[in-house]
Design an enzyme around this catalytic site. Sequence first.
Site, PDB file in Angstrom:
ATOM      1  CE1 TYR A  14      -3.799  -2.331   0.353  1.00 57.39           C
ATOM      2  CE2 TYR A  14      -2.492  -3.344   2.081  1.00 57.39           C
ATOM      3  CZ  TYR A  14      -3.562  -3.381   1.222  1.00 57.39           C
ATOM      4  OH  TYR A  14      -4.396  -4.460   1.208  1.00 57.39           O
ATOM      5  CG  HIS A  19      -7.203   4.507   1.076  1.00 56.31           C
ATOM      6  ND1 HIS A  19      -8.080   5.564   1.180  1.00 56.31           N
ATOM      7  CD2 HIS A  19      -7.839   3.467   1.687  1.00 56.31           C
ATOM      8  CE1 HIS A  19      -9.177   5.184   1.811  1.00 56.31           C
ATOM      9  NE2 HIS A  19      -9.052   3.910   2.132  1.00 56.31           N
ATOM     10  CG  PHE A  61      -5.269  -3.127   7.210  1.00 58.19           C
ATOM     11  CD1 PHE A  61      -4.787  -2.991   5.920  1.00 58.19           C
ATOM     12  CD2 PHE A  61      -4.751  -4.135   8.011  1.00 58.19           C
ATOM     13  CE1 PHE A  61      -3.813  -3.845   5.432  1.00 58.19           C
ATOM     14  CE2 PHE A  61      -3.772  -4.987   7.530  1.00 58.19           C
ATOM     15  CZ  PHE A  61      -3.304  -4.834   6.230  1.00 58.19           C
ATOM     16  CG  ASN A  63     -12.162   0.007   6.147  1.00 56.67           C
ATOM     17  OD1 ASN A  63     -11.875   1.090   5.632  1.00 56.67           O
ATOM     18  ND2 ASN A  63     -12.645  -0.998   5.437  1.00 56.67           N
TER      19      ASN A  63
END
Length: 188
Positions: A14, A19, A61, A63
């Site tokens: 990532y 994001h 992460f 969320n």
Amino acid sequence: MKIVLGLGNPGEKYSHTRHNAGFEVLDRTAAFFHVKMKKRCFCLFRQAKLNDALLVQPLTFMNRSGDVVHRFTSKVASPGDFAVVCDNMDLAVGGLRIRMGGGACGQKGLASICEALGTPDFLRIYVGIGRPADGESVIDYVLGIENDPEKKQLYEKTLEDAARAVKKFVEGVSVEQLQQEFNRKGIL
């Protein structure tokens, strides 16, 4: 003590994705202060300690960003001492928005933090990433890397400006002054 959370997802997969704007902004902010982000608390987060502030990157992460908030809330004097840096698809690439309070705007990391804090009344620093092209999924877009050279240059400048805004926030500059200096819509 001021606490600034930068939102993103852990892992090389990532790294540098849209994001992970919050992670990148805090890495740049730490560099301004000549400190490094270090893993803490069984690798639940990375942090950098400044004189009167903590820079925190949750490693749970996106969320579940709120999962680490309880470790820091006892150090926060008021919601005004708390800030979150994250990406925002409703802002064009190059856009930067500093705002006190508000909703989660569909951003699940913000929703997780609002729930953990029990209030939406904290500072947000939004980095504009724009919207996906027709036919491109939102997930692929936010977890993708900007390849257009013009947009990439504009995005990089926005990350730098957001890091300067975080630096000024932890140094005590008012929200109104930050908004006047840094808020912009973006152009692409």
